[in-house]
Structure formats: structure tokens, C-alpha cells
Design a protein around this motif. Sequence first.
Motif, mmCIF file in Angstrom:
data_model
loop_
_atom_site.group_PDB
_atom_site.id
_atom_site.type_symbol
_atom_site.label_atom_id
_atom_site.label_comp_id
_atom_site.label_asym_id
_atom_site.label_seq_id
_atom_site.Cartn_x
_atom_site.Cartn_y
_atom_site.Cartn_z
ATOM 1 N N ASN A 184 0.793 -1.237 0.000
ATOM 2 C CA ASN A 184 0.000 0.000 0.000
ATOM 3 C C ASN A 184 0.819 1.278 0.000
ATOM 4 O OD1 ASN A 184 -2.400 -1.202 -0.168
ATOM 5 N ND2 ASN A 184 -2.744 -1.274 2.044
ATOM 6 N N SER A 185 2.086 1.189 -0.318
ATOM 7 C CA SER A 185 2.792 2.453 -0.419
ATOM 8 C C SER A 185 3.445 2.536 -1.781
ATOM 9 C CB SER A 185 3.847 2.566 0.682
ATOM 10 O OG SER A 185 5.014 1.910 0.283
ATOM 11 N N SER A 186 3.275 3.668 -2.432
ATOM 12 C CA SER A 186 3.863 3.784 -3.749
ATOM 13 C C SER A 186 5.297 4.273 -3.650
ATOM 14 C CB SER A 186 3.048 4.754 -4.597
ATOM 15 O OG SER A 186 3.121 6.015 -3.989
ATOM 16 N N ILE A 236 15.323 2.656 -19.126
ATOM 17 C CA ILE A 236 14.365 3.709 -19.444
ATOM 18 C C ILE A 236 15.032 5.079 -19.335
ATOM 19 C CG2 ILE A 236 12.288 4.853 -18.589
ATOM 20 C CD1 ILE A 236 11.258 1.981 -17.953
ATOM 21 N N SER A 282 12.302 -4.982 -21.296
ATOM 22 C CA SER A 282 11.664 -6.292 -21.273
ATOM 23 C C SER A 282 10.257 -6.186 -21.860
ATOM 24 C CB SER A 282 11.597 -6.820 -19.851
ATOM 25 O OG SER A 282 10.384 -6.419 -19.265
ATOM 26 N N GLU A 312 7.379 -5.865 -19.479
ATOM 27 C CA GLU A 312 7.248 -4.588 -18.765
ATOM 28 C C GLU A 312 6.112 -3.784 -19.365
ATOM 29 O OE1 GLU A 312 8.646 -1.094 -16.506
ATOM 30 O OE2 GLU A 312 9.407 -3.117 -16.429
ATOM 31 N N ASP A 313 5.093 -3.639 -18.623
ATOM 32 C CA ASP A 313 4.008 -2.801 -19.110
ATOM 33 C C ASP A 313 4.520 -1.373 -19.181
ATOM 34 O OD1 ASP A 313 1.798 -1.123 -19.354
ATOM 35 O OD2 ASP A 313 0.505 -2.737 -18.669
ATOM 36 N N VAL A 314 4.339 -0.794 -20.351
ATOM 37 C CA VAL A 314 4.928 0.523 -20.571
ATOM 38 C C VAL A 314 4.362 1.547 -19.591
ATOM 39 C CG1 VAL A 314 5.493 2.154 -22.380
ATOM 40 C CG2 VAL A 314 5.015 -0.192 -22.962
ATOM 41 N N SER A 315 3.245 1.203 -19.009
ATOM 42 C CA SER A 315 2.618 2.184 -18.125
ATOM 43 C C SER A 315 3.214 2.178 -16.729
ATOM 44 C CB SER A 315 1.137 1.859 -18.001
ATOM 45 O OG SER A 315 1.026 0.677 -17.235
ATOM 46 N N ASP A 331 5.604 2.820 -14.802
ATOM 47 C CA ASP A 331 6.736 3.483 -14.168
ATOM 48 C C ASP A 331 6.239 4.522 -13.176
ATOM 49 O OD1 ASP A 331 7.588 6.022 -16.539
ATOM 50 O OD2 ASP A 331 5.716 4.957 -16.210
ATOM 51 N N GLU A 376 7.051 8.430 -13.473
ATOM 52 C CA GLU A 376 6.150 9.205 -14.321
ATOM 53 C C GLU A 376 4.925 9.659 -13.537
ATOM 54 O OE1 GLU A 376 5.068 10.785 -18.030
ATOM 55 O OE2 GLU A 376 6.741 9.434 -17.802
ATOM 56 N N GLN A 377 4.460 8.760 -12.678
ATOM 57 C CA GLN A 377 3.254 9.093 -11.923
ATOM 58 C C GLN A 377 3.486 10.266 -11.000
ATOM 59 O OE1 GLN A 377 1.499 5.882 -9.902
ATOM 60 N NE2 GLN A 377 1.161 4.685 -11.737
ATOM 61 N N GLY A 380 3.693 13.337 -12.934
ATOM 62 C CA GLY A 380 2.426 13.771 -13.510
ATOM 63 C C GLY A 380 1.540 14.435 -12.479
ATOM 64 N N ALA A 381 1.700 14.027 -11.226
ATOM 65 C CA ALA A 381 0.760 14.513 -10.225
ATOM 66 C C ALA A 381 1.199 15.819 -9.581
ATOM 67 C CB ALA A 381 0.584 13.453 -9.144
ATOM 68 N N ARG A 438 1.474 18.831 -10.556
ATOM 69 C CA ARG A 438 0.829 20.111 -10.821
ATOM 70 C C ARG A 438 -0.284 20.414 -9.828
ATOM 71 N NH1 ARG A 438 0.772 24.606 -12.430
ATOM 72 N NH2 ARG A 438 -1.451 24.358 -12.483
#
Lengths: 122, 894, 105
Positions: free
Chosen positions: C12-14, C30, C87, C90-93, C95, C98-99, C102-103, C105
Amino acid sequence: MSKHVLLVEDEPNIIEAVSFLLSRDGWSVSTHSNGHDAADVIRAKQPDVLVLDVMLPGRSGFDILEDIRSEGVCRDVPVLMLTARGQTKDRERAERLGATRFMTKPFSNAEIIETLHELSGS
Amino acid sequence: MNLLIFVSLGYVMVLFIVAFAAERAAQAGRGKWLRSPMIYTLSLSIYCTAWTFYGAVGFAVRSGLEFVTIYLGPSLVMFGWWWTLRKLVRIGRTQRITSIADLISARFGKSNLLAVGLTLLAVAGTTPYIALQLQSVTQSYAVFARASQGGTGEINQTVTALWIAVGLAFFTILFGTRKLDVNERHDGVVMAIAVEAVVKLVALLAVGVFVVWGISGGIAPMLEKIDASEIGAWEVSGGRWAGLTFLSAAAFICLPRMFHVMVVESDDERHLRTASWAFPAYLMLMSLFVLPIAVTGLDLLPKGSNPDMFVLTVPLSQGQNGLAMLSFLGGFSSATSMVIVATIALSTMVSNHIVMPIWLSITGGGVSVSGDVRYVVLLARRLSIGAIVMLAYFYFQLSGGGSALAAMGLVSFVGVAQALPVMIGGIFWRGATRIGALCGLGIGFAIWTYALFLPSLGNGLVLSDTLLSNGPWGLAWLAPQALFGIKGLDPILHCLFWSMLFNSAAFVLVSLCTFPAPMERLQGAQFVNVFQQAQPRRGWSRGAAQSEDLMIMSQRILGARDAQALFEKEARRQGVQGILPDPSPEFLDVLERKLSGSVGAATAHAMIGQIAGGASVSVDDLLAVADETAQIMEYSSKLEAQSFELTRTAEQLRHVNEKLTQLSVQKDGFISQISHELRTPMTSIRAFSEILRDSDDMAATDKARYAGIIHSETLRLTRLLDDLLDLAVLEAGRVSLNLSQKSLSEVIESAVSSAGITSDTDLVVTQKGSGRDIVLTTDVDRLSQVFINVISNARKYCTADIPTLLIKAFEENGRVTVDFIDNGSGIAADMRSVIFEKFSRVGETQAGGAGLGLAICREIMHRLDGEISYLPGQGGGAFRVRFPAELEKIQQDV
Amino acid sequence: MSEHDPVFDAPNSSGRLFLERRGYRQRRIIDAARILPIVGLLLWLVPLIWPDVGEDGAISTSQATLYVFAIWIALIGVGGFLAWRMSPSEDVSGDETEQSQGAER
């Protein structure tokens, strides 16, 4: 003068059988076969005896009975209710609503004629 | 000359076959290889147009190595795919974006004004470019014709260009507008373009190899020759070098056709990974031999020859006619593939953002009127393809092929690059607003028109010479090509600099000063944070939307079959019985995105808004958007998943409970129902038999009549008992199926006649659908029993003046669907859930029958591994019967 | 789909601090993919500082051509290598960096 009986019933074959029986027995018979306007027809014709089926298209025999018992010229007309469902709660309901007699289909011809005589007091 | 026509027509024919075969393969589900990373990479090669193929050499002759900047920009963009393209493709897929105008309009609150503006910008920027393609094909054709006929046969350029334009429009319409949903992609077109990509590369490489090894004698002599030529010294202006690299990079992302192949037609984001190196390699190979060809052309051909045609004239001058032919085909490929994709992309924009909104407003609130919108959309696309190509043709006529090819290409590039600030800002900056975007685009577009596009049409054509040199009203600082008194700059660079500066500045400043509307903020969050999967997408509030209206509308846009499938899937997901799901906000979102794949985001939003009713974003939604941190997001997404699971379970329980209550009421009634159904005929039988028994003096006719009644009533009893037993056996699952083979149409025919439908019956039966030729392997008699039942129901209950019954059959993945649709009043919504129960009769009509027919049908279909359901939203009573075409096979598979 | 480290993954922790070795490799690949275009841009801007015609050490077109194409081929090679090493599972999403970006702002 012959007594007037009104038969409210939707099965054409039953209408035919009962009308035949009663007219042979000397009644003047009229019939009606749907529930919508049955109460109005009954009030208009003012029969001496009313034979009323429970399962009618449009409006059930119980509703019609309740309707004519509540107001108008036919408050006290004797009513014989017919039903093909044959459950006790139907009988109880009919009695509560003011049916004079209650009969389950199929009935014997003698039985219905006898009952109607009884109801009309002749 | 004739040979040339023959070869080009033959080549086009091959492309047709390739495109056709690819479409067929894709339809048959064999199209996996059509969607490989390599095909994707090759499809990107529409960047290399005839301008590249012919014009790059001309560019090199005029400015040396500078031509290569046109390829360096796109290469850098591809190398940097992780930054921008990946995000664009992901957004394109999740939001079902149909064009670059759609992207930007969707980002800024689904604004139709923006979409219209961008569409106009795209048309204005692309038309000269298409004209350029027409021009280059016509020129190359003329060159070839002159050479092969010894200079005698001047061809009529106008007529040639017209023929090419018509041919291209035809091809594009044929393969570009077969399907509606742009997200379903054009397999045929993409395949044809991939083939053309290979042809043009091979052609250019072949000419290059011939020039280096065939004429110059190897690499080292070639290099010497280059240095010795008039473009042998490095004298590239730094400004142009950097400026053109930037410009080509910007155009690569913003060109409508590039956006189309890169984002809209993209099937799998992972293809980008391959294209990130493979496409730069393609570009590198395309430019490898440009300088050698240019130098050799300068060397071999007489002074004053058109350098834009060196690719063709060099082999011709050496008598290499075959090579020249190949090179002609390469140029032809470059031009055609560009025109095809560009017109598809533009026509999508025009139909989605201009024609559809107008059509919708003209037809008023007519979204829920029945009829198929798809034909309107397709027709709009076809017409706009034709119109765009013809516009380009007239532009070509107007400009008269005057300016050099490369200049026209760059003018176009600067025009479309105006979308760059808004696009990049839109996907990376949540503070960007609609007003800001409008201002930026407006100013950029205006500067481009004034400072570059109009002057490029030629002196005196639109802007007078005096205006060009002295500015309007004598204001020198407003002179189109020397704004603010900065003179002597290259016109392209001049316009690029000022337009980009003012465009970005206006966009950023106005965005900072204005406040976005709720819809914009929501969309902004979705776009910028597209990689965060758990997005609170609450675009619609639960409310007035009626599933049935939505269904009617969706059917018109997606087609009946797709719409029904979508609704059914959602209904299953929600755990709702039947085909109509609850119009939950989530479902409205799904539906909106699906629709926007067909008609664009703005239009789809408007259409759903019309049915779902106004306010679509609430304050709560905005709060949810406003304070999102990664942690809260993750936590809440888990909660959301759990609560969704709970809601779903609760929903299912609620439905089960409802059903149980209904069933218990019915069970209660069941006994009295049976009693009633048995006693009623019994009454007649008893009464008449007693009459017959007791009376001796009856007329013979009466006797016969009464006996007849008794007889028919016993038959009725028997039938009832048969039905009851049938149902009991079916319900207990003890029925044995007799499998046999029969074609579906035969089953339908025999059912129609068994139901008593003849040509003079009052019910008109029509059939359509492709599935009627299927040969079924199933219990044909049982199936027929179901059909008969449904058809006779329609005959009994259809209340229309001229009752008609439409039987539609189609097959999909081995399952057959047969729809029976009449034009009567249908079945009231509250009755639909009980009609398949025993003894349920609709309405009060005494039409014989004990109300067991549909219950039996349901059981039979269950045995046949299929189902029968009521199909709402068809404008009348409609039943859908679905079952496997081959019963045994499917049962074994399970 | 993403990496799970039994020791360092707090549920539960990013904000995971450490990744297992394979995940770490993926991240660096990447990173390299991010830097590649910037390197390419800088190298291709080198011609801007080349002396003009007539000055000392003027560059001939053939030298310039070789320079530009050599960089091109090198970039393609590196890009291809990175694409290959990234790989496929590896789902390109997936990472997280990036999150968080993105957040912000």
C-alpha cells in the motif's frame, strides 16, 4: 313472468351451456363477457339474479362485486360467484365482499339451477 | 508512354489487391501479422512524400546538406518516444481519439470550437501539400513522357493531374471509408501503404546504388566528387539548420496524417518501441543517397535542368529506363500514400467536427429518432475526401506549379506546427485552458497566414508587391516578411520564429490568467495523468438517462449488432438480467468513448448530454480531481475496486431477491393457475355432457354441436397436459435431443408455414441477414418449435394496422442469432422480466393458449445451449434467439 | 506485472525506495531511453559551431555528411539495443516516476 338472470363470464362454451340450461328452465338470460364495463351493464340491466365469474378479462369479478355492492341500484341483487381456481381464500374473499353464493367449476347442471332458484326466491 | 500508363495502372491494381486481401484477412481474424511492429514502422513512412522522394535532391542541390534536417527532426522525435509519443499513443487509445483536432478538443473540455478551428487549420495546411503531390506526380509523368518520346509528346498536365486526383479519391473512399469506427483501423490502407513504403525505399536505394557504383565508381570517388561539386563546402546557416530540425520535428507530431498513422491507427503501444529505432533507420536510408544523386545530376545533366526531377532524369540520361521506371513508381508511391492517409485523416476531422455537429443541430433534438446515423457519417467522409482532393487540385491549378517543391512543403509544415504548443501543453500541463488554446492557435494561425502562406502564393496574387515590401498602410514594421523591422531573415525561419513565439506566449499567458471550466479540468487531469491507471472518471452523474434511449441512439451510430453487444456486455458486468444495463455514470463514460471513436469526442459528448441531461460534472468530482496525490489515488482505487465489487454483489442480490419474490408470487399462483386452466374446459365438458345425458328430445344438429364442443374442449385439455409435461421434462433436463442437419433458412421457412402464415394471412413476414445459409446441427424440431411459437405470438399480438414481422439472422463466432421484430406496440418494460415465466399472459387478450409457450421456448433454448430474450429498443415487439450453429461441437469443447 | 521485493516492498505504499535487480536494470534502460534524444540533439547541433567557408579548418560536405550519418547510425544502434533490452513484459505504463511527476501540478 320469467325471472331475469345476467351471466357475466368470458368462456364462450360455458356461456353457451349455462344459457341453454337456464332458458330451458324458463329464465330469461342475458350475458356479458368482459370485466371493464360489467358493473355498468349490471346496473343497466338490473337482473333478478347475477352469475359472476371471478377471472374476467379487464377487471376481476371481485372488483366488480365490490363495486356494485358499494352503491347504485344493484346493492342487494343476489350474486352467485363462479370460480375455476377453487381455493378457500377465494371463497372467503367472495363472502366478505358480499357474494350470496360461491360455486367452484365444474358444477353439475342440477346444482346451478337449484342454486339460482334458491337465490331468486322462486 | 503507353507503357508508363500500363505500369502505373498495374501497380495500382496490385495495391488494390494487397489492400483487399489485407481487409479480408483482417475480417477473417487472420490479420495478426498485419499488425506487426514492422508494418507500423513502414506505415510511418508516409512522412516521406513525393517532396522527400524528388524534392530532397532538389533541396540538396539548392542548399547542400541542409536537406537532411527534414529527417533529423523526426528521427529525434522517434528516439525520444518515451517522452511524448508514448503518452500520445496511450491517450489516443484510452480516449478513443480520432484525429489531432479531436485530441485537442477533447483535452480542452470537448470544445467543438477548438475542433473546428483545428480542422480548418489542418485543411489549410494540408491542401497545398496534397497539391504538391499532384504536382510532383504530374511533373514526373511529364519528364518520363518527354524522354520516352524524344521530346515530341507534351502531355496535358491539367488532365493528368485531374486523372490522378480522381483516382486517388476513388481509392481512398474505397478503402478509407468502409468501416465507420476509426479506432477499428483501416487494415487495407495500412497494408497498401507499407507496400508503398518498401517500393519507394527500394527505388531510391536502387538509383543511389546505380549512381555511386554504376556511375561514380565507388564510395571514395563519390565523396571526392561531392567535395568537388558546387555544394562541396559546408555553408549551412546555423539558424536554418536548427530551425528546420525543430520545424520538421514539430510537423512530424502535428501533421494530421502522421498523427493518424502514429496514434489513431496504432494497435499496440509496444510497436513504438520497435519503430523508435527502425523508423530513424528508414529515414537514414532514404537520405543516404540524396547527395550523391544531387551531385551526379549537377555533373551529368545540362545546366538549368530541374533538380527536383534528378531522381528520374539521371537514370534516364544513362539509358536506364527500367531503373527510371522503378524510380517513377517510387515517387508515385510516395505521393499516393501521402494523399490517401492525409485525406482520410482530414475527412475524419471534417465529418466529425463540422458536418456532424451541423447535421445534429439541423435535425434538432433528433438524436433519439430512429434511423441510421452511420450512413450520414460515411457519406460525409466520402464527400469530404472528394472535396479535399479537388480543393488540392484547384490549388495546384491556381499556383500553376510555380514555386519549387520544397518551399511549398515547408510552408505547410509551419502551418501545422502551430498545433504543437497547444498539444504539448495539453498533455503535460494541467493548467492549460481552452481560452488559452484558442488564443494561441488563433494568433499562430493568423501570423502563418499573413507572413508565410499568402506571400507564398506568389507576389501580387493576394498580397500586393507594395504591401509585401512596405507593409500595410505604409507601416513598415508590419510588412509580412519583415515583422517588427527584422529584415533579411529567411521567410520560413522568420514566420516560424514569430508565429511560435506569439502562439506559445498567448497560449501560456492566457492560460495563466483564465480559469478552466470543470469539464476541462477533468479532461486535463485525464490527459496529463494518463499513466495513472486508477482515474476517477466521473464524467456523468447518475440521472435522467434512459437506457432504452441510449440504446436507440447507439444503434444508429455503432450499428445494431455492435451496440447490442456493448449493452449486453455491460449488463452482464453489472449483473443485470436482460440486455439493458443501468445507465450508471461508468457506463455512460464507456459509451461516450465508444461513440467518440465514431463521431469524435465533442459530438459524442453532446449526443449523450442530450439524453443524459445537462450537468455532467459535480463539485464532488472536482474535489476528487483537485486533491489527488499518488498515495490517495492508489488507496482510493483499491477501495473503489472493493466497493465496486460490493455494489455489484448487492446489485446481483437485489435482482435475485426481486426475482425470488416474483417467483414466489407466481409459484403461489401456479396451483390456482393449473386449477383454472384444467377446470375451465372441464366445466364446459361436464355441462354439455349432462345436457346430452338428460335430454332426449334434442335436435340432431344441436346434439352434434354439443358433442363437438365437448370434443374440442378435451383436445384443449390434452394440449394443456402435453405442454405441462413438456415443460416438466424440459425443466428436469431429462429431454433427449435429436440432432440433425438443416439449413437455417429451411427451419425458418417451415416454421413460418407451420405457424399458419400464408401469403394471404394478415401478418407480412420479411427476412434478411447473412446468416440464413448456415447449416445447423442441432435439434431442428425443437428449434422449429421455438420459432413457431415466437411467430404465432407475433401473429396473435401484433397490433399494427399492417402487421409485419422481420426475421433477421446472422452468425458470429459459431453462434447464430435470429431476431424476430414486429411493428406492434411491443411489451411494456415492467412485463419483460416475467413473459418467460409460466402462465404469464401479456395484456388481457384472450388469445387461447395457457401462457406456457414462451416458458417452453426458454427451456428449449436452454437445452440447445442458447437463449431467448426480449430485445428492447426495436420499435416493436422483438425477440432474440441465439444458439450455437453446431450443438455437439460446442458441447464437446466445453 | 511489476517488481515485487519481499523485503523492501511495503504494501500500500507507492514510495518504494529500492527495487530488485531486474527492476533496477529496467529503470536505468528507461533512463537511457530518455537521454538518447537529448544526446542526439546536442551532437547534431555541433555543426552550428563549425567554421564558415573560407575560415581556417572549414569543413567539406563529405566530412559533414560522414559526421551526420555516423551519429545517425550510432543512435539507431543504441536505440535498437535499448528497445531490445526493455523487457517485453514490462508494461509501458508501470513506471512510478512518471506518476509522481504527472501529479505534481
